[in-house]
Design an enzyme around this catalytic site. Sequence first.
Site, mmCIF file in Angstrom:
data_model
loop_
_atom_site.group_PDB
_atom_site.id
_atom_site.type_symbol
_atom_site.label_atom_id
_atom_site.label_comp_id
_atom_site.label_asym_id
_atom_site.label_seq_id
_atom_site.Cartn_x
_atom_site.Cartn_y
_atom_site.Cartn_z
ATOM 1 N N LYS A 163 -9.151 -12.211 31.098
ATOM 2 C CA LYS A 163 -8.362 -12.510 30.299
ATOM 3 C C LYS A 163 -9.094 -13.641 29.112
ATOM 4 O O LYS A 163 -9.527 -13.867 30.150
ATOM 5 C CB LYS A 163 -6.686 -13.228 31.362
ATOM 6 C CG LYS A 163 -6.052 -12.600 31.376
ATOM 7 C CD LYS A 163 -5.086 -11.699 30.279
ATOM 8 C CE LYS A 163 -3.839 -10.894 30.695
ATOM 9 N NZ LYS A 163 -3.196 -9.752 30.552
ATOM 10 N N LYS A 262 3.257 0.396 28.448
ATOM 11 C CA LYS A 262 3.118 0.201 29.358
ATOM 12 C C LYS A 262 4.731 0.613 29.281
ATOM 13 O O LYS A 262 5.585 0.337 27.848
ATOM 14 C CB LYS A 262 3.933 -1.508 28.357
ATOM 15 C CG LYS A 262 1.997 -2.278 29.811
ATOM 16 C CD LYS A 262 2.043 -3.427 28.528
ATOM 17 C CE LYS A 262 0.980 -4.311 29.804
ATOM 18 N NZ LYS A 262 0.541 -5.722 28.457
#
Length: 369
Positions: A163, A262
């Site tokens: 991240k 997703k």
Amino acid sequence: MQVNSVELFRVSMPMKAAWRTAFSEMSAVDSVFVRLDLDGAVGWAEAAPYSAPNYCAEWADGAFDVLRDWLAPAVVGKRVPDGGAVQALLKPFKGNHFAKSALDIAWWDASARLDGKPLWQAIGGQSPTVSVGADISVQDDTESLISEVGRALDAGFSRVKLKFRPGMEAETIQALRQRFPEAAMHIDCNSGFTLDDLPLFRELDRCGLIMIEQPLAHDDLIDHASLQRELQTPLCLDESIVSLDKARKAIEIGAGRWINLKVGRVGGLTNAIAIHDLCQDRNIPCWVGGMLESAVGQGPSLALATLPNIKYPNDIFPSSRFYEQDVSEPAIDLSGPSVVTAPAGRGHGFAPDPERLHQCTTRHTRIAA
Ligand code: MG
């Protein structure tokens, strides 16, 4: 096939440790579980847009409300022979992809159970064995990041995702690259940057990253296309791809060279399969991302990851990565280094443990024909 009832559980699932990204720091995953009765077969799904609308415009309480007031009443009592029929019933309602996805996925789970098939086979998967990667949240300093990445690589993960948020520097990624010259790595920016950050991305472009995930705004395609023209490193789109139509436009303008699929973000498995197939036709490889869901939320991702155009280790995690005890069962475990295997039983293979579901439920309702 008729939908007899839909039951909704708004939950908050405490995590082992806080999770930091470009958009938030959270200590629990907030979801809505959906239990759908299809001709007496029960399907389960989980919509996990998180507690606040800062990954996308949805949030867990909003998803619960729109499911209760609009989406579930639109499907209950209706005949739904396939995933396309679920989507057709939900089409009058704009947006709310995570909420819609829960009904779509629960239909797929129940339908595969009625057919006596594992979900991964029902959608045309090739093998139940799926490659998975490690995902590392924002750390306090470069040394902590290096040790986390080292741990993931020592554990046998075939790639590492980091991240990356505003305030972090390319030197951090360069230091990682020096320490781990051969490691397959990419960064996920969670839409935290703008084209003003082009100098930063030019530095990151020299770090040998496999891809840079969603650097720019959550609803942007045009600026991503501009940035991609400036960089050698492929961009991967996540937040920006919310529908088949958005995927088509992104591919046509060159907004990225990978798509992170997703099921929640695109409104369900029906749409995720359609985007997968489009990308396969256009030579855009995909991989499957997640929302740190329980095993019920990861089950359909696991099935999706068995499709042929999934070309990169997926964000599907052992239950123990984020939870002391998964709300759902069976817990997801690695079946080999960097490998998870989709269950051989009917449907996606997961359901909540009733007692654990009860403990983390904050709101509940049932809509019946
Ligand atoms: Mg992402």
